[in-house]
Design a protein around this motif. Structure first.
Motif, PDB file in Angstrom:
ATOM      1  N   GLU A   1      34.801  53.499  43.930  1.00  0.00           N
ATOM      2  CA  GLU A   1      34.072  54.652  43.410  1.00  0.00           C
ATOM      3  C   GLU A   1      32.653  54.712  43.968  1.00  0.00           C
ATOM      4  N   PRO A   2      32.128  55.924  44.189  1.00  0.00           N
ATOM      5  CA  PRO A   2      30.726  56.069  44.608  1.00  0.00           C
ATOM      6  C   PRO A   2      29.782  55.613  43.491  1.00  0.00           C
ATOM      7  N   THR A  21      27.491  53.821  48.286  1.00  0.00           N
ATOM      8  CA  THR A  21      28.790  53.150  48.306  1.00  0.00           C
ATOM      9  C   THR A  21      28.588  51.661  48.510  1.00  0.00           C
ATOM     10  N   CYS A  22      29.535  50.865  48.001  1.00  0.00           N
ATOM     11  CA  CYS A  22      29.482  49.410  48.095  1.00  0.00           C
ATOM     12  C   CYS A  22      30.254  48.951  49.321  1.00  0.00           C
ATOM     13  N   VAL A  32      36.484  62.165  46.638  1.00  0.00           N
ATOM     14  CA  VAL A  32      36.276  61.196  47.723  1.00  0.00           C
ATOM     15  C   VAL A  32      37.511  60.338  47.922  1.00  0.00           C
ATOM     16  N   SER A  33      38.227  60.029  46.848  1.00  0.00           N
ATOM     17  CA  SER A  33      39.363  59.114  46.937  1.00  0.00           C
ATOM     18  C   SER A  33      40.631  59.794  47.417  1.00  0.00           C
ATOM     19  N   GLN A  71      39.575  63.776  50.764  1.00  0.00           N
ATOM     20  CA  GLN A  71      38.450  63.695  51.694  1.00  0.00           C
ATOM     21  C   GLN A  71      38.473  64.818  52.722  1.00  0.00           C
ATOM     22  N   ALA A  73      30.500  61.509  49.252  1.00  0.00           N
ATOM     23  CA  ALA A  73      30.300  61.734  47.822  1.00  0.00           C
ATOM     24  C   ALA A  73      29.178  62.735  47.579  1.00  0.00           C
ATOM     25  N   SER A 118      26.378  57.341  50.684  1.00  0.00           N
ATOM     26  CA  SER A 118      27.702  57.965  50.791  1.00  0.00           C
ATOM     27  C   SER A 118      27.544  59.455  51.041  1.00  0.00           C
ATOM     28  N   CYS A 124      34.355  48.375  46.753  1.00  0.00           N
ATOM     29  CA  CYS A 124      34.496  49.086  45.478  1.00  0.00           C
ATOM     30  C   CYS A 124      34.817  50.551  45.764  1.00  0.00           C
ATOM     31  N   PHE A 127      34.340  61.196  42.310  1.00  0.00           N
ATOM     32  CA  PHE A 127      35.171  60.046  42.683  1.00  0.00           C
ATOM     33  C   PHE A 127      36.557  60.513  43.116  1.00  0.00           C
TER      34      PHE A 127
END
Length: 588
Positions: free
Chosen positions: A377-378, A370-371, A486-487, A490, A432, A429, A375, A483
């Motif tokens: 998305e993984p 992960t960023c 995770v979004s 969760q 993810a 992550s 950001c 994605f």
């Protein structure tokens, strides 16, 4: 009644009126044009104003002000914001006369500029101590024009050069105005005391060997020097006072010299890096598009590039060194990939068991990062190697860092850092990874040995039961499903039951349409520019003069840092027909 006073005066020839008015002072014309409409019309002629400016030795009126505005700025003692306070000061660079209260209301400080230079290189400002204050509307106008110029000129920096040149012209005019102001107020004892102290300090610094550095000061640095607390005092400079302030001023001058030499070095460095950048672009044009490649900043921290940067400015030696560098680039890029991959392995949790090739873990379908810059998305592998945020310069390095660290100097010149330079941009992550573990198990594969490439080859599609209704179903690819989980889910990642489609339930053209038309997911196959799908046809026709574009995919490709395709929503009856035809897909 006013007309009675003008009887006979109105009948005078215009040239005679202008001759009479040109012998007055600017503040007299300012008052005269307020008396009646007829005189106001006469004074619209700029020639008499220019002569009155010469009468008091005032520099010519700048192009961005009318003579009336210029005279008001110089001679009207009222604040131009509140029109009440007389304790005002002229801030020549911004063309503003303001009191202290209105100054802090209408100006504010800006930091974290994302440009190669700070805002003060392009936008007028007010210097208060060592702090630069800007008008918000000036910053907004500058950023809007910069954005428009980047759209119109495809990233050319012509606007920035013009803005910088305009600021240089304004600095020259400001210097003339300050000299005039000092001369015009020479009868003032206070002004004379300020000037005498400043000249004494300059003379003492010159005796210490700083005369050349004082002469080479740019307008911004000179402005800072003149506004130093030690310099801007009315008391005469005594020997005791000089001994107390000497070390501080010497330290300031050392900093000025360091910054000037650093600027010169960065200018020379920029020219050399431009040659290396062109060479690297040529190399990338012959590399496979599916292979992750380092940014220029990662290339420039190699020993080969450091040797080129240290060479004397001799064209023959530089040309030979660049030729040798081109032959070394395959090894440099491969070393970078291995080094960065090992750094990624250190971010992952330890593995229970024996792995003969640890780098193989990065290729697993359950490996995601992960960023830290937000950001959503993984990031799978190898996308994480090319993720743009890993090279962004969030905060420009200071001159002290640039002078002490050559990597910081490269970052300041290139506008980008080596991959995850500070080690805080990329993290593992776990969420993810858990979502991908569940998805791989659903299709009957082993999460501990199934690679992301293998999952992509399966052409398996997934439907989310939580986001689907009786009438509409939500479908997506496997990486988009990770994605999505995770979004939006969760809390239910571990027990989310996906519907699996062994074959693609929609046409290939519909799969392509799942890609967002506005995201910059593509690169031009000719010049490498990042584009959105809707920009590709116009770019190919205008930039590369291709008359017609029948298939846009012949001229662009989806780059490695592009996010997963968007989910699609399909009607249930259409999906049921497709399921019966393909004999696949079961809702749990």
């Amino acid at each position: 009644m006013a007309d009675d006073y003008l009887i006979g005066f109105q009948d005078l020839p215009l040239k005679l009126l202008l001759k009479i008015f040109s012998d007055l002072y600017p503040q007299d014309l300012l008052n005269l044009e307020k008396t009646c409409l007829e005189l106001h019309r006469v004074l619209l002629d700029h020639r008499c104003w220019e002569r009155t400016f010469q009468n008091v030795g005032l520099p010519p009126c700048p192009l961005d002000l009318s003579p009336h505005q210029y005279t008001t700025l110089v001679f009207n003692p009222l604040c131009q914001f509140c029109y009440r306070s007389r304790g005002t000061k002229v801030y020549w660079l911004c063309r503003v006369r303001s009191c202290n209260k209105c100054l802090y209301i209408n100006f504010r400080s800006y930091s974290g500029c994302s440009f190669p230079d700070s805002y003060d290189s392009y936008v007028p400002y007010v210097l208060v101590g060592k702090e630069r204050l800007f008008r918000p509307e000036d910053i907004e106008q500058f950023e809007a024009r910069l954005l428009q110029s980047m759209e119109d000129t495809a990233g050319d920096n012509t606007f920035l050069r013009q803005a910088k040149a305009m600021m240089a012209e304004r600095f020259q005019h400001v210097k003339l105005c300050i000299e005039w102001q000092d001369s015009y107020a020479s009868n003032s004892q206070e002004k004379h005391a300020f000037r005498e102290r400043r000249e004494s300090i300059v003379a003492r610094l010159t005796d210490l060997g700083w005369g050349e550095e004082l002469a080479l000061m740019d307008p911004v640095t000179e402005d800072v020097f003149l506004n130093l607390h030690e310099v801007r005092q009315r008391q005469r400079l005594s020997s005791r006072t000089w001994r107390m302030m000497k070390n501080g001023l010497v330290n300031f001058m050392e900093g000025v010299r360091m910054k000037r030499l650093t600027r010169l070095w960065l200018a020379e460095l920029s020219d050399r890096l431009a040659l290396i950048g062109d060479l690297y672009e040529l190399y990338l044009s012959h590399c496979p598009i599916e292979q992750p490649q380092p940014n220029l900043a990662d290339i420039c921290i190699s020993d080969h590039v450091h040797q080129i940067l240290a060479l004397p400015d001799e064209p023959t030696n530089i040309s030979r060194a660049l030729s040798d560098l081109y032959s070394e680039l395959p090894g440099i890029t491969e070393t970078w990939r291995v080094t960065v991959s090992r750094r990624l392995l250190q971010l992952m949790p330890p593995c229970n068991g024996i792995i003969y090739n640890p780098l193989y873990r990065l290729e697993l379908a359950t490996t995601f990062f992960t960023c830290a810059l937000g950001c959503p998305e993984p990031l799978g592998f190898p996308r994480v190697l090319t993720h743009k945020c890993a090279n962004w310069v969030v905060q420009a390095p200071t001159f002290e860092l640039v002078s002490a660290d050559r990597t910081q100097a490269l970052s300041a010149t290139l506008g980008e850092e080596p991959w995850n330079f500070r080690g805080d941009r990329i993290t593992f992550s776990a969420k993810a990874s858990l979502a991908a573990h569940k998805i791989v198990e659903i299709v009957g594969l082993d999460p501990y040995c199934t690679t992301a490439k293998r999952m992509g080859e399966l052409d398996v599609w997934f439907g989310c039961p939580l986001c689907s209704t009786d009438e509409l179903k939500c479908l997506m690819s496997w990486d988009a499903a990770v994605f999505h989980a995770v979004s939006f889910h969760q809390e239910s990642i571990s027990y989310l039951e996906w519907v699996v489609f062994p074959t693609c339930p929609i046409e290939a053209e519909d799969v392509r349409n799942m890609v967002s038309m506005t995201r910059f997911d593509y690169r031009c196959a000719i010049c490498g520019k990042y584009l959105s799908m809707e920009m590709v046809p116009g770019h190919i026709q205008e930039k590369h003069k291709v008359p017609s574009v029948e298939n846009v995919y012949d001229f662009c490709y989806r780059h490695l840092d592009a996010p997963p395709p968007n989910p699609i929503v399909i009607k249930t009856e259409v999906l049921e027909f497709t399921m019966n035809a393909n004999a696949g897909g079961v809702w749990f």
